[in-house]
Design a protein around this motif. Structure first.
Motif, PDB file in Angstrom:
ATOM      1  N   HIS A 215      -8.453 -26.817   0.903  1.00  0.00           N
ATOM      2  CA  HIS A 215      -7.449 -26.541  -0.122  1.00  0.00           C
ATOM      3  C   HIS A 215      -6.037 -26.830   0.371  1.00  0.00           C
ATOM      4  O   HIS A 215      -5.202 -27.328  -0.373  1.00  0.00           O
ATOM      5  N   TRP A 221      -8.149 -32.183   0.632  1.00  0.00           N
ATOM      6  CA  TRP A 221      -8.421 -31.707  -0.734  1.00  0.00           C
ATOM      7  C   TRP A 221      -9.335 -32.653  -1.509  1.00  0.00           C
ATOM      8  O   TRP A 221     -10.146 -32.235  -2.327  1.00  0.00           O
ATOM      9  N   LYS A 225     -12.240 -31.462  -4.210  1.00  0.00           N
ATOM     10  CA  LYS A 225     -11.734 -31.430  -5.589  1.00  0.00           C
ATOM     11  C   LYS A 225     -12.847 -31.434  -6.623  1.00  0.00           C
ATOM     12  O   LYS A 225     -12.772 -30.719  -7.631  1.00  0.00           O
ATOM     13  N   LYS A 320      -5.572 -26.533  -6.214  1.00  0.00           N
ATOM     14  CA  LYS A 320      -5.272 -26.827  -4.813  1.00  0.00           C
ATOM     15  C   LYS A 320      -4.758 -25.589  -4.084  1.00  0.00           C
ATOM     16  O   LYS A 320      -5.073 -25.360  -2.918  1.00  0.00           O
TER      17      LYS A 320
END
Ligand SMILES: [Zn+2]
Ligand SMILES: [Zn+2]
Length: 357
Positions: A215, A221, A225, A320
């Motif tokens: 994150h 990320w 995701k 995020k």
């Protein structure tokens, strides 16, 4: 979620229906999580979608009664002992069968035979668990009940099924390679509950940092995701992720845990079956105070118990930037300051006199 972060897919299985659309109209690309296939004629279903239906794994199949909406009501409580009473016999059954086989025949179980035996056992346990979560949801409803739960996406049914099959096939393969002794009778120690607690805490330590890094480290990320495309997950999406993340979940985190706590195969099997339950549970969305069986009862007096709503909030409120990175405990989230507040499982909103069953 920004428009640029919304993923699209090129071949939904609704292509056939849209082919009659006038060519002058621009094609509307569905969101990755669009799930309408189960509402279509069964003749349009692909192999993976038929498998999900035949195994009775859909959360809210067509024509099934809908889950009740209980927004504003207090949340019932699902005691840990009821979960253990359900999980333990099902998890221990393969060990008992394996034990009886060795004692009655005097033979050992070849590692290849053991692989197929334990993978099939793992699959049966996973299927039974998902069906149980779905039945519980039909009785008690879902968190954030006004919003619909995400289904198995139209374009992702193959990936969803293969991710689940990978999880429940590769983990036993790994344990058979590092911990299986074909001459040892299956057995459990009397202090197995302590082993389970420690194993889950260690596993969650590695998971916490790996998960938090995906994150908070910008380049990482992209490997996490896809798992967050669902805001209201269901248990079938537990392993739905980018491939790089899947390898971490399936193999790397369990391997690091086993290096720290190299238990025998029987203990590993029991711990991993419990952990699989909690992983699926966290994506079940069922509206109740449902503590994790691996650590919940022990950590509750310290305020570090993880319950079903915590990972649901991780998906619903987080993108995020998020919190609730642990998936077996809130131990590490508490120590490192990343706990998210609970919405419906606040202490004053739990009805301790209403035990779910
Ligand atoms: Zn996450
Ligand atoms: Zn998740």
């Amino acid at each position: 979620m920004s428009a640029t972060e919304t993923m699209t897919a090129s071949r939904p299985n609704t292509d056939a229906a849209s082919s009659t659309t006038a060519p002058s109209k621009p094609a509307i690309k569905p969101h990755l999580m669009t799930s309408t296939w189960h509402l279509q004629d069964p003749s349009t279903w692909n192999f993976w979608q038929r498998m999900l239906v035949r195994l009775d794994l859909l959360q809210q199949p067509k024509d099934a009664p809908k889950a009740p909406i209980r927004v504003g009501e207090k949340v019932p409580y699902y005691p840990a002992w009821r979960q253990h009473a359900w999980i333990f016999p099902r998890a221990a059954a393969p060990l008992v069968i394996h034990y009886a086989y060795m004692r009655l025949t005097g033979w050992t179980l070849h590692p290849v035979a053991a692989f197929f035996f334990y993978v099939i056992s793992f699959k049966l346990f996973a299927v039974a668990s998902v069906r149980k979560f779905n039945r519980m949801a039909l009785r008690y409803g879902y968190f954030d009940g006004m919003a619909p739960r995400d289904g198995v996406p139209d374009t992702q049914s193959r990936k969803v099924v293969l991710s689940l099959l990978g999880t429940i096939s590769i983990r036993p393969l790994f344990a058979l390679c590092v911990a299986y002794d074909r001459h040892a009778l299956p057995s459990l120690s009397w202090y197995f509950p302590l082993q389970l607690f420690l194993y889950a805490c260690i596993l969650d330590f590695f998971f916490y940092w790996y998960h938090r890094a995906t994150h908070e480290v910008s380049w990482a990320w992209r490997y996490h995701k896809k798992h967050h495309m669902t805001k209201h997950p269901n248990p079938l999406l537990s392993a739905f992720a980018d491939e790089e993340q899947e390898w971490g979940d399936i193999l790397i985190i369990p391997f690091l845990t086993w290096l720290c706590m190299p238990v025998d195969f029987s203990t590993w099997w029991m711990c991993t079956t419990y952990i699989l339950w909690v992983e699926a549970l966290g994506h079940g969305g069922v509206r109740m105070y449902w503590p994790t069986t691996t650590t919940g009862s022990i950590l509750r007096p310290l305020g570090m118990d993880l319950c079903l709503e915590d990972h649901d909030n991780h998906h619903r409120h987080g993108w995020k930037r998020s919190g609730n990175y642990g998936k077996q405990t809130r131990l590490w989230d508490t120590l490192f300051g990343t706990k998210l507040p609970r919405d419906e499982c606040r202490e004053d909103n739990i009805d301790w006199s209403y035990q779910a069953y």
